[in-house]
Design an enzyme around this catalytic site. Sequence first.
Site, mmCIF file in Angstrom:
data_model
loop_
_atom_site.group_PDB
_atom_site.id
_atom_site.type_symbol
_atom_site.label_atom_id
_atom_site.label_comp_id
_atom_site.label_asym_id
_atom_site.label_seq_id
_atom_site.Cartn_x
_atom_site.Cartn_y
_atom_site.Cartn_z
ATOM 1 N N ASP A 389 0.835 -1.191 0.000
ATOM 2 C CA ASP A 389 0.000 0.000 0.000
ATOM 3 C C ASP A 389 0.878 1.252 0.000
ATOM 4 O O ASP A 389 1.565 1.528 0.990
ATOM 5 C CB ASP A 389 -0.910 -0.015 1.234
ATOM 6 N N HIS A 420 -3.555 0.569 -2.763
ATOM 7 C CA HIS A 420 -4.470 1.204 -1.820
ATOM 8 C C HIS A 420 -5.864 1.221 -2.428
ATOM 9 O O HIS A 420 -6.122 1.927 -3.412
ATOM 10 C CB HIS A 420 -3.994 2.628 -1.513
#
Length: 501
Positions: A389, A420
């Site tokens: 992420d 993300h």
Amino acid sequence: MSFGRVFKQTSEAFGGRQFICAGFSTAASEAVQMLEWVGAACFMVLMAILWPVVKCLGAESHSTLLLPRRDSKRSAERCDSKLDGQGVSDAVALICKPSALANYLLKHCMSFCKSLSIPKWNWRMSSSLQTVFGALWPFECPVHFIRDHLQLSDDGLVALDWAVVGAAHHKRRRTSSNSTSPVLLIIPNSFGKITRNVLKLCEAALSHGYLPVIFNRRSQNGTPLCTVKLQQFGDPTDLREAVRYIRYRQPAGQIYAVSESTGSGLLLSYLGECGSSSYVTAAACLSPIFRCQSWFESGPTWPFHWALLLYQKICLSRYKTVLGELVHTDNLFSSCTLKAMEEALFCHSGLKGATEGAGSWEAYWERNDPLRDIDEVAIPVLCVCSQDDPVRGEPQPTLPLELFESNPHFFLLLTAHGGHCGFSTSDEGPIVWSHQAVLEFFRATTDFFAAEERAKLAARRRGLGGAGKTFRHRSVSTCKRLPVCSHNIHAIYNWQRSYTR
């Protein structure tokens, strides 16, 4: 300059709504969309140039799947079947405290043990491209929205966008109080951007029989700002009133909640403060930010940091004049970091409308940290995260594994890749893998507790024998008691002045 509350409500799709409100500019809205497209195009070109370098540098850093500490006394549940005969890049791990519910989830949630098959040469191996795709990529969504404006106890406004499919004249029927369909409350990111990921989730929820509704904070996504007040990062006051209104509108349907990105801070704060009185059956967080104070201080990687900062400044620029009554706008719009902007908005004292004791950055996060009341959460919560992420940061300092290893209410579904709020796969069907996992989690959790309740009632009946009638009489007053609410809903709302009809 003060804001009036003169506006009109339409039943059109998202892009077609119009509002008449002081400080709101159609030209500004078009400028936001234009900048979004320019930023996305520049980012895609940059990543296309740097993709070979990113691939080489990131291949080793995310080559293994993060798992709980081996020396921990509290072991964690994990799907081992997906690791056999497959590369670690396809792995999906369920990290949680061992329990009957965890075993049930592993048995009945097929997506928990389904590998995220992504070829090494595919663009989906890039966490940045996954993130941009899930946030900005165009999507021809068949879902339309009907907006309810809810006037709060302090005369502020939030907006609830009900997702429906079909013509406008059928929309009210889909959100009537007679419906027994479950409600899916969706909380977007704290910046108010309605992403492709949120629209896809609405579409998937409708196909599974839910009534999706998006919660829009004050001044966000076209919601008029009628009070000189913005919602703090982890203040669940507005969300609490919105949930009670949804409960009022849909008394026969269960409520489930899903949050995206930084919006998870608001959902976790709400669940912690309300505890067993949250009215929510189960919840899920997609790519949540857990350690929010540290995240604001360090910020995400620079392209995303710049994009989030610019987007928030553009949105707040519509209300520059009226916000001058509350904050120093020069400091606000000259800020170069997310921390500086958050401090300019909320960490001030001595100004009109300022919250008492709000002058300290540390004091602000004592009130707004999403994990401050995490032990009070009383429902199952699934968190879907990826190791790569780029917005949250590295997994070791940003993922509170001890929470999932020790708290039986929290489940972490961890992937090696996905970016993300991305989680796009090369063999993806009409539903994104993360959305499928969330919907399976809700179904399995509901079925598990229903089965447990039936088993308990059957055991009590067998144990009581001839006293069954007495037990049935007592169960009406004890077992089916409604959650205690700290406020009277009819004292909060005056339905005649609520812009919901």
